[in-house]
Design a protein around this motif. Sequence first.
Motif, PDB file in Angstrom:
ATOM      1  N   LYS A 134       0.893  -1.209   0.082  1.00 49.79           N
ATOM      2  CA  LYS A 134      -0.013   0.008  -0.140  1.00 49.79           C
ATOM      3  C   LYS A 134       0.855   1.333   0.105  1.00 49.79           C
ATOM      4  O   LYS A 134       0.533   2.305  -0.610  1.00 49.79           O
ATOM      5  CB  LYS A 134      -0.864   0.037   1.252  1.00 49.79           C
ATOM      6  CG  LYS A 134      -1.954  -0.903   0.976  1.00 49.79           C
ATOM      7  CD  LYS A 134      -3.222  -0.883   2.173  1.00 49.79           C
ATOM      8  CE  LYS A 134      -4.144  -0.603   1.581  1.00 49.79           C
ATOM      9  NZ  LYS A 134      -5.375  -0.152   1.914  1.00 49.79           N
ATOM     10  N   GLU A 135       1.970   1.116   0.824  1.00 53.01           N
ATOM     11  CA  GLU A 135       2.811   2.336   0.722  1.00 53.01           C
ATOM     12  C   GLU A 135       3.478   2.603  -0.586  1.00 53.01           C
ATOM     13  O   GLU A 135       3.825   3.513  -0.952  1.00 53.01           O
ATOM     14  CB  GLU A 135       4.104   2.371   1.780  1.00 53.01           C
ATOM     15  CG  GLU A 135       3.543   2.669   3.069  1.00 53.01           C
ATOM     16  CD  GLU A 135       3.116   4.222   3.149  1.00 53.01           C
ATOM     17  OE1 GLU A 135       4.091   4.990   2.812  1.00 53.01           O
ATOM     18  OE2 GLU A 135       2.226   4.446   3.822  1.00 53.01           O
ATOM     19  N   LYS A 138       0.802   4.298  -2.820  1.00 47.68           N
ATOM     20  CA  LYS A 138       0.543   5.563  -2.400  1.00 47.68           C
ATOM     21  C   LYS A 138       1.829   6.281  -3.017  1.00 47.68           C
ATOM     22  O   LYS A 138       1.491   7.553  -3.465  1.00 47.68           O
ATOM     23  CB  LYS A 138       0.569   5.552  -0.982  1.00 47.68           C
ATOM     24  CG  LYS A 138       0.414   7.057  -0.370  1.00 47.68           C
ATOM     25  CD  LYS A 138       0.370   7.110   1.107  1.00 47.68           C
ATOM     26  CE  LYS A 138       0.760   8.364   1.703  1.00 47.68           C
ATOM     27  NZ  LYS A 138       1.077   8.240   3.077  1.00 47.68           N
ATOM     28  N   CYS A 142       1.451   9.314  -5.909  1.00 46.98           N
ATOM     29  CA  CYS A 142       1.541  10.901  -5.524  1.00 46.98           C
ATOM     30  C   CYS A 142       2.994  11.246  -6.058  1.00 46.98           C
ATOM     31  O   CYS A 142       2.970  12.360  -6.404  1.00 46.98           O
ATOM     32  CB  CYS A 142       1.380  10.880  -4.184  1.00 46.98           C
ATOM     33  SG  CYS A 142      -0.196  10.667  -3.388  1.00 46.98           S
TER      34      CYS A 142
END
Length: 146
Positions: A134-135, A138, A142
């Motif tokens: 998930k990191e 993300k 971004c």
Amino acid sequence: PSPPKRTVSEIGRQMYRPFPSRSSSMGSYKQVREPTSSASLPTPPPTTSSPTIAPTWKLVGGTLKLLGLMGFWACDNIAFLTGSGFLDPVSLTTSSSSSSSTKETRMTRKAKASAWGARFYFVASIAGLVVNFKEILKHRSCALRN
């Protein structure tokens, strides 16, 4: 010319004087609190909004990972201590039949502890993979687009 004679206490006083940067004595506290030395301390970046709070999934995943690794550590130690005979019940009488049954129960308890350790490690590894995945998503959505 020879150096002046010094006593052992004078040498010790010079050798073991506290370093302000390495001790937590009142001298270090005064150095940090003085207004002249505050310029050397790093200043935090200005915050325009409220402090960021970690998402719930990250807190839950990190907690699961920590609990899984702690469970693995405990079960691995129990398996080792059981396998070495340290956790065997103490018996004052010894017989040949009791020693073979003790060995069987020892191996059974060691297998159970090892199985639980593997389960805990599996939970920790899955939680770590999910949090890291998930990191990465993300970060890719971004930071790399800007």
